[in-house]
Design a protein around this motif. Sequence first.
Motif, PDB file in Angstrom:
ATOM      1  N   UNK A 254      42.282  76.157 103.480  1.00  0.00           N
ATOM      2  CA  UNK A 254      41.608  76.597 104.711  1.00  0.00           C
ATOM      3  C   UNK A 254      41.871  78.060 105.034  1.00  0.00           C
ATOM      4  N   UNK A 255      42.282  78.861 104.024  1.00  0.00           N
ATOM      5  CA  UNK A 255      42.495  80.293 104.272  1.00  0.00           C
ATOM      6  C   UNK A 255      42.062  81.101 103.060  1.00  0.00           C
ATOM      7  N   UNK A 256      41.117  82.032 103.283  1.00  0.00           N
ATOM      8  CA  UNK A 256      40.672  82.989 102.271  1.00  0.00           C
ATOM      9  C   UNK A 256      41.125  84.370 102.726  1.00  0.00           C
ATOM     10  N   UNK A 257      42.112  84.942 102.028  1.00  0.00           N
ATOM     11  CA  UNK A 257      42.635  86.253 102.390  1.00  0.00           C
ATOM     12  C   UNK A 257      42.497  87.232 101.239  1.00  0.00           C
ATOM     13  N   UNK A 258      41.905  88.399 101.517  1.00  0.00           N
ATOM     14  CA  UNK A 258      41.675  89.398 100.465  1.00  0.00           C
ATOM     15  C   UNK A 258      40.911  88.793  99.292  1.00  0.00           C
ATOM     16  N   UNK A 259      39.912  87.967  99.622  1.00  0.00           N
ATOM     17  CA  UNK A 259      38.985  87.363  98.652  1.00  0.00           C
ATOM     18  C   UNK A 259      39.644  86.364  97.718  1.00  0.00           C
ATOM     19  N   UNK A 260      40.832  85.859  98.075  1.00  0.00           N
ATOM     20  CA  UNK A 260      41.482  84.832  97.272  1.00  0.00           C
ATOM     21  C   UNK A 260      42.012  83.727  98.188  1.00  0.00           C
ATOM     22  N   UNK A 261      41.863  82.475  97.706  1.00  0.00           N
ATOM     23  CA  UNK A 261      42.434  81.361  98.463  1.00  0.00           C
ATOM     24  C   UNK A 261      43.953  81.429  98.389  1.00  0.00           C
ATOM     25  N   UNK A 262      44.611  81.243  99.518  1.00  0.00           N
ATOM     26  CA  UNK A 262      46.064  81.266  99.551  1.00  0.00           C
ATOM     27  C   UNK A 262      46.566  80.446 100.729  1.00  0.00           C
ATOM     28  N   UNK A 263      47.858  80.131 100.688  1.00  0.00           N
ATOM     29  CA  UNK A 263      48.444  79.316 101.752  1.00  0.00           C
ATOM     30  C   UNK A 263      48.673  80.165 102.993  1.00  0.00           C
ATOM     31  N   UNK A 264      48.394  79.634 104.181  1.00  0.00           N
ATOM     32  CA  UNK A 264      48.711  80.360 105.415  1.00  0.00           C
ATOM     33  C   UNK A 264      50.213  80.641 105.486  1.00  0.00           C
ATOM     34  N   UNK A 265      50.563  81.764 106.103  1.00  0.00           N
ATOM     35  CA  UNK A 265      51.956  82.213 106.134  1.00  0.00           C
ATOM     36  C   UNK A 265      52.710  81.620 107.317  1.00  0.00           C
ATOM     37  N   UNK A 266      54.034  81.592 107.171  1.00  0.00           N
ATOM     38  CA  UNK A 266      54.904  81.091 108.235  1.00  0.00           C
ATOM     39  C   UNK A 266      55.052  82.139 109.333  1.00  0.00           C
ATOM     40  N   UNK A 267      55.629  81.731 110.455  1.00  0.00           N
ATOM     41  CA  UNK A 267      55.856  82.656 111.566  1.00  0.00           C
ATOM     42  C   UNK A 267      56.715  83.835 111.107  1.00  0.00           C
ATOM     43  N   UNK A 268      56.318  85.060 111.514  1.00  0.00           N
ATOM     44  CA  UNK A 268      57.046  86.272 111.149  1.00  0.00           C
ATOM     45  C   UNK A 268      56.433  87.026 109.999  1.00  0.00           C
ATOM     46  N   UNK A 269      55.583  86.381 109.200  1.00  0.00           N
ATOM     47  CA  UNK A 269      54.944  87.056 108.066  1.00  0.00           C
ATOM     48  C   UNK A 269      53.808  87.949 108.555  1.00  0.00           C
ATOM     49  N   UNK A 270      53.442  88.928 107.714  1.00  0.00           N
ATOM     50  CA  UNK A 270      52.340  89.834 108.057  1.00  0.00           C
ATOM     51  C   UNK A 270      51.019  89.079 108.000  1.00  0.00           C
ATOM     52  N   UNK A 271      50.071  89.508 108.813  1.00  0.00           N
ATOM     53  CA  UNK A 271      48.771  88.854 108.853  1.00  0.00           C
ATOM     54  C   UNK A 271      47.734  89.831 109.373  1.00  0.00           C
ATOM     55  N   UNK A 272      46.475  89.490 109.160  1.00  0.00           N
ATOM     56  CA  UNK A 272      45.414  90.288 109.761  1.00  0.00           C
ATOM     57  C   UNK A 272      44.373  89.414 110.453  1.00  0.00           C
ATOM     58  N   UNK A 273      44.511  88.081 110.300  1.00  0.00           N
ATOM     59  CA  UNK A 273      43.652  87.180 111.057  1.00  0.00           C
ATOM     60  C   UNK A 273      44.377  85.846 111.257  1.00  0.00           C
ATOM     61  N   UNK A 274      43.937  85.114 112.260  1.00  0.00           N
ATOM     62  CA  UNK A 274      44.641  83.895 112.671  1.00  0.00           C
ATOM     63  C   UNK A 274      44.677  82.842 111.578  1.00  0.00           C
ATOM     64  N   UNK A 275      43.604  82.762 110.749  1.00  0.00           N
ATOM     65  CA  UNK A 275      43.563  81.732 109.713  1.00  0.00           C
ATOM     66  C   UNK A 275      44.665  81.910 108.686  1.00  0.00           C
ATOM     67  N   UNK A 276      45.251  83.117 108.611  1.00  0.00           N
ATOM     68  CA  UNK A 276      46.309  83.374 107.642  1.00  0.00           C
ATOM     69  C   UNK A 276      47.677  82.915 108.099  1.00  0.00           C
TER      70      UNK A 276
END
Length: 483
Positions: free
Chosen positions: A99-121
Motif C-alpha cells: 500500500x505504499x509506492x515511494x520514488x516509483x518503487x513499492x516499499x514498506x511504510x516506515x516506522x515512527x521517526x523515519x524520513x518521509x515525504x507523504x503520509x502513505x510512507x
Amino acid sequence: MRFLPFLLVALPLAAALPASTDNASLEARAAKSCTQSSQCGSVNNFCNRSKCDTRKSLGASCYKDIGCISNKCSSGKCVEGSALTNGERCETSKSCASSYCGNSKCQAPAANGASCYKAAGCQSGICTNQKCTAPATTPTPAPTPVDKTPTDDAGNVAKNNHFENDILAPWEKDGDVTVVKNATDAYDGKQYASLRATAQYGEYSYPELYQSVPSGYYRIRNSVSDTPQAKAYAVSVQYRVPEFIAGPKGLGCNLSFGFDNEYMEDTSKAFLPVNKKVADWTKFETMIANNRTSIEDIGFGLICPEGAAVVHVDDVQFVPTAYPESDPTDVAQNGGFENGGTNGDPWKYQNGATLATNNAKYGGRYALVQSGQSISQDIVISSTAPKDSYNAYQVKFQYFVQSVSSGVSSATPCSLYLAENGGAPDASMDITATSATDTYASFSKVASANSSVSNIKIGVSCPSGQTARVYVDQVQFLTKLDD
C-alpha cells in the motif's frame, strides 16, 4: 599517427551512444528474443510476443497483466492493481501489496521517526515535517464511580437487609450461611450473604435465613397512624449463583420463600428454581400472603435434593402490602388456589392444567393453563344469596402470560377465553408474543346466558402449531342480578 583515421571514424559512433547505460532498457530496445519474461533482465520488462518489451503505465494498451506496471490489465488497458511486491516499479500506492509506492518503487511504510515525504510512507499514516510520527492520543477518562450506597423500597421493614453490619443479626440462620465482607462485587454496599447447600447435608441442614417482622403493629412510612400487623408482604431479593452442580438425576435446587416457620416446607409460598450458574445479580420478586392470620416472620432457604449450589443474596426487601380483598358477591371457591389441589378442591384441572408455585404473586399458588387446557368450577350458591341461581356473572381474575410461541405462520392468535355450562367460548381476548409480560394483569368479562349458569370455565386456545402458557390467580365469580 597511423591510428588517427581510425579514431576519427570511431568518434561519430561514440557520440551516438545514449548517456544512460540501463541494461534493461538496452535489452528492451534491442527487442531481445524471449520465451518468458524472466529472460528480459528486469522486473520492469516482460516478454511480449517473443520479444522483450517495457511494462506499460496506467491507461496504456495491454493484453495481459504482466505487461502493466500495475500488474493489472483489464479490457485492453492498464488499470490499478494491488499485487506488486516491494522493489517493483509502481505508479500509485494502490498498485503495491504494501500500500505504499515511494520514488516509483513499492516499499514498506516506515516506522515512527523515519524520513518521509507523504503520509502513505509511514506506518502511522502521519508524516509531519518530513518525519513519520505517532497519532495524538486522547487520555482515557477515568470511569465514573458507581454509586453502590444501599437503598430501600418505601415501606421496607427488613433489618440488616444489605448485611452491612458484619454479623447476621437480626437474621437467624440454619446451615451453611456466611457474610462475605469487604466485597467489591456486592450488589450494593460492601457485603452480602452466601448460602451453600449440598445433598449430603440432609433434609434439615439446608441453609436458611429468617427474620421476625414487626409484631402487633407496624408504622407505614409517611403515615401518621399505626396499622395492624400485615397479612401480606411484597418480598424481593437480589441473587446470583456462582456455583451449581446438578445431581445424578439432573435435578436442580430451589431458593424457597415462606413465612411463620414454613420457609423450607412443602407449604413454602414461592420457589426460585436454581438449576444453572447465574453470573450477574438478578432480582427475584414474589408476594408472601396469609389469608387467615397475620405474618410474624419471613424467611428463605436453599434446598438441593441432590447436587450442590452456592447462592449469594443481597438487598432483601419486606414491604407490607394489602392482601387481595374479597367481594361479598363472589361465589367462586378457592379462587386463590391455596388449598393446593387437596381433597375438596372445587376446581377441575382439564387436559393437563396444573397448580404451580414458582413466582406466585398472590399467595403461594396459581393455576398454570397452557394451550388446549382449561380449569372449571361448578357454581355453588349459598343459602344467604337472594336467588338460588343466576344467569350472569362478572368473572374477574389476574393473569400472567408467561410465553407465547409459534412454529407456523397464522393470522389467528391464541386466546384466553371464558365459557359457561360446558359450551363454546362466549368471551375471550387475544394473546400474542407481545402479550408476554413480567407482571399480572386483570381480566374481567361478564358471562351470561338465557338460562342459569351452573359452571364456568377458563381456558387457553391456540391454532395448530402455536403454544401459550398463562398463569391464572385470584379468580372471582361475581353474581349479577340480570333477569
